[in-house]
Design a protein around this motif. Structure first.
Motif, PDB file in Angstrom:
ATOM      1  N   ILE A  75      36.215  33.389 -63.778  1.00  0.00           N
ATOM      2  CA  ILE A  75      37.147  34.422 -63.334  1.00  0.00           C
ATOM      3  C   ILE A  75      36.929  35.741 -64.061  1.00  0.00           C
ATOM      4  O   ILE A  75      37.073  36.809 -63.469  1.00  0.00           O
ATOM      5  CB  ILE A  75      38.613  33.936 -63.430  1.00  0.00           C
ATOM      6  N   PHE A  76      36.549  35.693 -65.351  1.00  0.00           N
ATOM      7  CA  PHE A  76      36.360  36.959 -66.062  1.00  0.00           C
ATOM      8  C   PHE A  76      35.080  37.665 -65.601  1.00  0.00           C
ATOM      9  O   PHE A  76      35.013  38.888 -65.560  1.00  0.00           O
ATOM     10  CB  PHE A  76      36.370  36.745 -67.583  1.00  0.00           C
ATOM     11  N   GLN A  77      34.093  36.885 -65.226  1.00  0.00           N
ATOM     12  CA  GLN A  77      32.888  37.505 -64.671  1.00  0.00           C
ATOM     13  C   GLN A  77      33.199  38.134 -63.318  1.00  0.00           C
ATOM     14  O   GLN A  77      32.692  39.216 -62.989  1.00  0.00           O
ATOM     15  CB  GLN A  77      31.766  36.465 -64.551  1.00  0.00           C
TER      16      GLN A  77
ATOM     17  N   LYS B  54      34.453  29.611 -68.522  1.00  0.00           N
ATOM     18  CA  LYS B  54      33.599  28.429 -68.357  1.00  0.00           C
ATOM     19  C   LYS B  54      34.286  27.359 -67.501  1.00  0.00           C
ATOM     20  O   LYS B  54      33.625  26.695 -66.688  1.00  0.00           O
ATOM     21  CB  LYS B  54      33.254  27.859 -69.731  1.00  0.00           C
ATOM     22  N   VAL B  55      35.586  27.218 -67.692  1.00  0.00           N
ATOM     23  CA  VAL B  55      36.324  26.240 -66.885  1.00  0.00           C
ATOM     24  C   VAL B  55      36.188  26.582 -65.400  1.00  0.00           C
ATOM     25  O   VAL B  55      35.940  25.710 -64.562  1.00  0.00           O
ATOM     26  CB  VAL B  55      37.815  26.194 -67.314  1.00  0.00           C
ATOM     27  N   GLY B  56      36.323  27.866 -65.066  1.00  0.00           N
ATOM     28  CA  GLY B  56      36.200  28.273 -63.665  1.00  0.00           C
ATOM     29  C   GLY B  56      34.793  28.033 -63.121  1.00  0.00           C
ATOM     30  O   GLY B  56      34.621  27.427 -62.073  1.00  0.00           O
ATOM     31  N   GLN B  57      33.810  28.499 -63.861  1.00  0.00           N
ATOM     32  CA  GLN B  57      32.431  28.434 -63.359  1.00  0.00           C
ATOM     33  C   GLN B  57      31.890  27.003 -63.350  1.00  0.00           C
ATOM     34  O   GLN B  57      31.275  26.585 -62.366  1.00  0.00           O
ATOM     35  CB  GLN B  57      31.529  29.311 -64.227  1.00  0.00           C
ATOM     36  N   ASP B  58      32.105  26.272 -64.442  1.00  0.00           N
ATOM     37  CA  ASP B  58      31.497  24.944 -64.532  1.00  0.00           C
ATOM     38  C   ASP B  58      32.444  23.830 -64.065  1.00  0.00           C
ATOM     39  O   ASP B  58      32.134  23.121 -63.121  1.00  0.00           O
ATOM     40  CB  ASP B  58      31.043  24.664 -65.971  1.00  0.00           C
ATOM     41  N   PHE B  59      33.595  23.713 -64.713  1.00  0.00           N
ATOM     42  CA  PHE B  59      34.488  22.606 -64.374  1.00  0.00           C
ATOM     43  C   PHE B  59      34.992  22.697 -62.928  1.00  0.00           C
ATOM     44  O   PHE B  59      35.202  21.693 -62.281  1.00  0.00           O
ATOM     45  CB  PHE B  59      35.677  22.548 -65.348  1.00  0.00           C
ATOM     46  N   LEU B  60      35.196  23.916 -62.426  1.00  0.00           N
ATOM     47  CA  LEU B  60      35.671  24.071 -61.049  1.00  0.00           C
ATOM     48  C   LEU B  60      34.544  24.381 -60.064  1.00  0.00           C
ATOM     49  O   LEU B  60      34.783  24.652 -58.892  1.00  0.00           O
ATOM     50  CB  LEU B  60      36.749  25.160 -60.969  1.00  0.00           C
ATOM     51  N   VAL B  61      33.300  24.356 -60.543  1.00  0.00           N
ATOM     52  CA  VAL B  61      32.122  24.544 -59.686  1.00  0.00           C
ATOM     53  C   VAL B  61      32.253  25.799 -58.818  1.00  0.00           C
ATOM     54  O   VAL B  61      32.078  25.749 -57.602  1.00  0.00           O
ATOM     55  CB  VAL B  61      31.871  23.307 -58.788  1.00  0.00           C
ATOM     56  N   ARG B  62      32.553  26.916 -59.458  1.00  0.00           N
ATOM     57  CA  ARG B  62      32.636  28.175 -58.710  1.00  0.00           C
ATOM     58  C   ARG B  62      31.369  28.996 -58.956  1.00  0.00           C
ATOM     59  O   ARG B  62      30.661  28.765 -59.937  1.00  0.00           O
ATOM     60  CB  ARG B  62      33.858  28.970 -59.173  1.00  0.00           C
TER      61      ARG B  62
ATOM     62  N   GLY C 211      45.084  38.594 -52.012  1.00  0.00           N
ATOM     63  CA  GLY C 211      46.292  37.813 -52.239  1.00  0.00           C
ATOM     64  C   GLY C 211      45.989  36.603 -53.107  1.00  0.00           C
ATOM     65  O   GLY C 211      46.750  36.247 -54.007  1.00  0.00           O
ATOM     66  N   HIS C 212      44.849  35.998 -52.860  1.00  0.00           N
ATOM     67  CA  HIS C 212      44.455  34.860 -53.695  1.00  0.00           C
ATOM     68  C   HIS C 212      43.811  35.341 -54.994  1.00  0.00           C
ATOM     69  O   HIS C 212      44.189  34.921 -56.089  1.00  0.00           O
ATOM     70  CB  HIS C 212      43.491  33.935 -52.939  1.00  0.00           C
ATOM     71  N   PHE C 213      42.825  36.238 -54.859  1.00  0.00           N
ATOM     72  CA  PHE C 213      42.026  36.635 -56.023  1.00  0.00           C
ATOM     73  C   PHE C 213      42.896  37.222 -57.139  1.00  0.00           C
ATOM     74  O   PHE C 213      42.755  36.857 -58.313  1.00  0.00           O
ATOM     75  CB  PHE C 213      40.940  37.625 -55.562  1.00  0.00           C
ATOM     76  N   MET C 214      43.809  38.120 -56.801  1.00  0.00           N
ATOM     77  CA  MET C 214      44.581  38.790 -57.856  1.00  0.00           C
ATOM     78  C   MET C 214      45.468  37.785 -58.610  1.00  0.00           C
ATOM     79  O   MET C 214      45.597  37.845 -59.829  1.00  0.00           O
ATOM     80  CB  MET C 214      45.447  39.896 -57.248  1.00  0.00           C
ATOM     81  N   ARG C 215      46.055  36.865 -57.879  1.00  0.00           N
ATOM     82  CA  ARG C 215      46.918  35.878 -58.534  1.00  0.00           C
ATOM     83  C   ARG C 215      46.091  34.883 -59.339  1.00  0.00           C
ATOM     84  O   ARG C 215      46.475  34.453 -60.424  1.00  0.00           O
ATOM     85  CB  ARG C 215      47.772  35.145 -57.487  1.00  0.00           C
ATOM     86  N   ASP C 216      44.943  34.542 -58.789  1.00  0.00           N
ATOM     87  CA  ASP C 216      44.028  33.621 -59.467  1.00  0.00           C
ATOM     88  C   ASP C 216      43.536  34.270 -60.778  1.00  0.00           C
ATOM     89  O   ASP C 216      43.453  33.620 -61.821  1.00  0.00           O
ATOM     90  CB  ASP C 216      42.843  33.361 -58.517  1.00  0.00           C
ATOM     91  N   ALA C 217      43.234  35.564 -60.699  1.00  0.00           N
ATOM     92  CA  ALA C 217      42.773  36.299 -61.882  1.00  0.00           C
ATOM     93  C   ALA C 217      43.882  36.361 -62.928  1.00  0.00           C
ATOM     94  O   ALA C 217      43.647  36.135 -64.126  1.00  0.00           O
ATOM     95  CB  ALA C 217      42.340  37.712 -61.488  1.00  0.00           C
TER      96      ALA C 217
END
Lengths: 445, 405
Positions: A270-272, A258-266, A227-233
């Protein structure tokens, strides 16, 4: 029928798959541990591992053997007590080998569905196809005199729909492991409308024995996790498409990732993450969920396009990442797919320009790995996002928008009644997706 | 003795250690340590015979017959006598004793003495089976998965019960701290690169009986190590032959060796009686008292063994060893510095090499070659001592050394 009797004969359908093999491993260990208790010494425990291909089953047995050996090496101190009466087993090596043999003696690999006809519990981990699932469940149920209980690992199909179409009268529950099941601590537990209390109670006991964190989700397509992942993607994809008005799409994909991985510290962008799960799987799950959603359209034409071209992502059986939106070298993303060129464009050729456009990260930035396992995680994140909130660079703006969307998705899961509370949403994202912080946070007001 | 050489102690803790990558094997360590000694004594032609200590290559490496590895070091060693010694973790000291006896018997003037062990070939849980061979096999079934940690956990448990748990653990944690701090001064030590700030807090980590033993944590244990050490044992004639001045060598003043029945349990778990016997023999034979010792290398396979050794030697009364250590008396600036390059907990414990490594450390300290780890040797306390122990206080060798004059 008590817990142990219920586990005397179990079947995993789709046992050689990514999820099925993990479920099989955990169930095999639990059943073997039961079989080794003195009070169960006269009982026989059977775990059928059903899958369609013999070659996949061969690989499965090797996987199970390797994993059980590792598990036994970790719990040798306890196993020495379990086998204390066996005077022939003296060294740790003897004991570990015996345990591996005992587990493999419980597991019965087969391509015959008939094996499930004697089972009392059936774990289903086949393709996310409601019709196929119902057909198989019905076939087993109509030939099985035990009134078996069905544990479905679906991540997106409403359980009530499966229950009613298969005519199970509440002998089914959603028991959704996260990938890989042997490692991920999270299980989403989803009662159908009429799920029997005994079925629910057994699930809790079983999950507890497997040392899983159980989060109850209500029976809405996709539950909490997807529910979260699909909408987030979908948000990430749409943001990249929006940016592509002013730049090539592949550069926009790079930037949003990059925004997801670095700026949001995930843990990953999301594409990965879409590549990790599989472009095809993500697209399919959206299509399964979408008919159940009244007020939104969970669909991406970009995913369709990628599949049309034949770029699917997902993983090799070794666990290595296949190329998808991004291209990987030893697990590290090095290039991004350009749908116009129909080829990958290496980060090297454009990343510096994009990084400059995004702007630098806040000075207090630490990567996810350093933050997630640190004792001062909350303080680190508060300081980091405090700094980010004062910044107006493109990267900071995209991150703020992204975080707000993730937050809204989380809150809507609660207001729609999918999750019982904010905490459950956050627990799923923390334990199932390894996020360092929950989507429903106060970091960026 | 002179011309000591240590390889690095390789295993967890060293940055170059990667369990998934290929590493040096027995051949490389034997050659490295052997050639390291030969370089300092003018080559193989000066060697009369060799001795090599090794515990369990037969299981760790599927290799027996280590005596025949010696000519691998240098062709000049071909057709010269060579012997392999085994006494569990005291295998190294038994090689020293073999060399010392030969020199005393005048059957050799120069004995090349080595110790070697390569343990990281198996995971720790299987390594525990192999090392359990230092115990009595009929006890293996009832023993702990980690057999030797289990044995010394029992000793620690008895000590806790008799003298107080918190009191004892403080001493053990201080032993750990000293070991790591000393190892940081020695580039070959396995814990050389250790950067933990609060070592005593780490040493006080609560034991976890579900995954390990009841009364010890992993920091109480010596390292799992690969390594080789070598030293030359020479008569005065041998020193001349090799052109080594006496001042660059240490004199073996005396040695004491003691053995206990492997099938018998200790009379008192809080006492290391065999160690005490070996030390007593060595000191008496040397004609010195413990107060004349300037430094000791003791076999701290576990921190509790270090504490018990201070009592076995007599530096502390029975039950006071933990206090003696906690007060810093065994630290490098204490009354009697112990294990000045980290000992088995800090430098590492390549089992069959350990006895030789201890001798090399004492040789370095007494001849001023210990580099950053160098301590001051006072003229009124010029003696050094090594204590190498096999099994649970079963085979023990104590040697007393003094700088040559």
């Amino acid at each position: 029928m008590n817990y142990t009797e219920r586990l005397e004969n179990v079947t995993v359908i789709g046992a050689a798959g990514k999820m099925g093999s993990g479920i099989l491993l955990l169930t095999a260990l639990e059943m073997t541990d039961l079989s080794l208790m003195p009070e169960n010494k006269d009982k026989t425990f059977v775990l059928n591992a059903v899958d369609v291909s013999d070659s996949a089953l061969k690989g499965l047995v090797e996987y199970i053997r390797g994993q059980v050996q590792k598990a036994a090496e970790k719990k040798t101190v306890a196993l020495r007590k379990v086998y204390a009466h066996r005077t022939d087993l003296i060294e740790n090596g003897d004991i570990i080998n015996q345990y591996v043999n005992d587990v493999l003696a419980v597991v019965r690999p087969t391509t015959r569905m008939e094996a499930a006809y004697d089972s009392k519990v059936i774990f289903e981990a086949i393709k996310e196809d409601p019709e196929l699932k119902v057909r198989i469940i019905k076939q087993i149920d109509s030939n099985n005199k035990n009134n078996p209980w069905f544990y479905t690992n679906t991540s997106s199909i409403p359980i009530t729909q499966l229950d009613e179409t298969a005519g199970l009268g509440g002998r089914i529950i959603g028991f959704h492991f996260y990938n890989p099941p042997a490692i991920q601590k999270l299980v989403e537990l989803i009662d159908a409308k009429y799920t029997q209390k005994e079925v629910h109670d057994f699930s809790l006991e079983f999950a507890k024995k497997l040392k899983k964190v159980v989060v109850p989700s209500n029976d809405f397509a996709g539950f909490i996790g997807n529910g979260h992942f699909m909408r987030d993607a979908l948000h990430g994809i749409q943001e990249a498409q929006r940016l592509s008005a002013n730049m090539p799409l592949h550069e926009a994909i790079y930037m949003i990732n990059k925004v997801g991985q670095d700026f949001l510290v995930r843990p990953m962008g999301i594409f990965q993450l879409i590549d990790y799960v599989g472009v095809d799987v993500v697209s399919y799950i959206m299509s399964v969920m979408n008919p159940h959603l009244a007020d939104e359209n969970l669909h991406s034409s970009l995913l369709d396009k990628m599949l049309e071209i034949g770029v699917k992502g997902g993983q090799y059986s070794s666990g290595a990442q296949k190329d998808g939106f991004l291209k990987y070298d030893k697990g590290r993303a090095v290039a991004v797919y350009c749908t116009e060129k129909r080829d990958y464009v290496s980060f090297e050729s454009f990343a510096t320009k994009c990084d400059e456009q995004l702007g630098s990260l806040p000075g207090s930035y630490k990567p996810w790995k350093a933050v997630n396992f640190s004792k001062g995680k909350d303080a680190d994140l508060a300081a980091y996002f405090g700094e980010l909130s004062t910044m107006n660079t493109m990267g900071a703006q995209l991150a703020k928008t992204y975080n707000a969307r993730s937050n809204a998705i989380g809150r809507k899961l609660v207001s729609d009644g999918v999750a019982n509370n904010n905490q459950d949403v956050n627990t799923v994202m923390l334990t199932g997706f390894f996020h360092a912080y929950g989507p429903i946070n106060e970091y960026l007001k | 003795m002179a011309a000591g050489y240590n390889s690095i102690s390789l295993g967890t803790g060293r940055k170059e250690f990667n369990p998934k990558k290929e590493r040096p094997g027995l051949d490389q360590y034997v050659k490295e340590a052997g050639q390291g000694v030969l370089k300092q004594i003018g080559g193989a032609q000066n060697v009369d015979e060799s001795a090599i200590g090794n515990f369990m290559a037969a299981r760790f490496n599927n290799q027996g017959h280590l005596a025949a590895f010696i000519p691998m070091i240098d062709e000049g060693l071909r057709f010269k006598p060579s012997v392999r010694t085994e006494g569990a973790c005291a295998s190294g000291a038994l090689a020293l004793v073999a060399g010392i006896r030969s020199v005393l018997a005048e059957t050799g003037e120069v004995v090349l003495t080595l110790g070697v062990e390569v343990q990281n070939t198996v995971k720790a849980i299987y390594g525990a089976d192999i090392l359990a061979g230092a115990g009595y096999y009929p006890e293996r079934k009832e023993g702990h998965a980690y057999f030797f940690p289990g044995k010394f956990s029992d000793r620690a448990g008895a000590y806790y019960e008799k003298f107080g748990r918190e009191y004892a653990r403080k001493g053990m944690a201080r032993w750990f701290r000293n070991a790591i701090e000393n190892a940081r001064l020695c580039p070959t030590a396995q814990e050389y690169q250790n950067t933990v700030k609060d070592l005593e807090a780490l040493g006080l980590t609560e034991p976890n009986p579900r995954g390990f033993v009841d009364n010890l944590n992993v920091f109480d244990c010596s390292k799992v190590s690969d390594g080789g050490s070598g030293i030359a044992i020479l008569s005065e004639e041998g020193l001349k032959r090799c052109g080594i001045p006496a001042s660059e060598a240490v004199e073996v003043v005396a040695f004491g060796q003691a053995t206990f029945d492997i099938s018998q349990r200790p009379d008192d778990l809080t006492v290391m009686a065999t160690t005490a016997a070996a030390v007593k023999k060595a000191l008496e034979s040397a004609g010195i008292i413990k107060e004349q010792l300037g430094t000791v290398e003791t076999h701290d396979c576990f921190t509790i063994a270090g504490v018990l050794a201070t009592e076995a030697i007599g530096f502390a009364e029975h039950g006071k060893g933990a206090q003696f250590v906690a007060e810093g008396h065994t630290a490098r600036d204490g009354k009697i510095p112990f294990n000045t390059t980290g000992g088995l907990v800090g430098w590492g414990h390549p089992t069959g090499a350990t006895g030789v490594h201890q001798a090399v450390t004492i040789w370095e300290q007494l001849t001023g070659k210990a580099g950053d780890a160098q301590i001051t040797i006072h003229p009124d306390r010029p003696y050094g001592m090594t204590i190498n122990m096999g099994g649970d206080d079963k085979t023990v060798v104590a040697i007393v050394y003094k700088r040559g004059e």
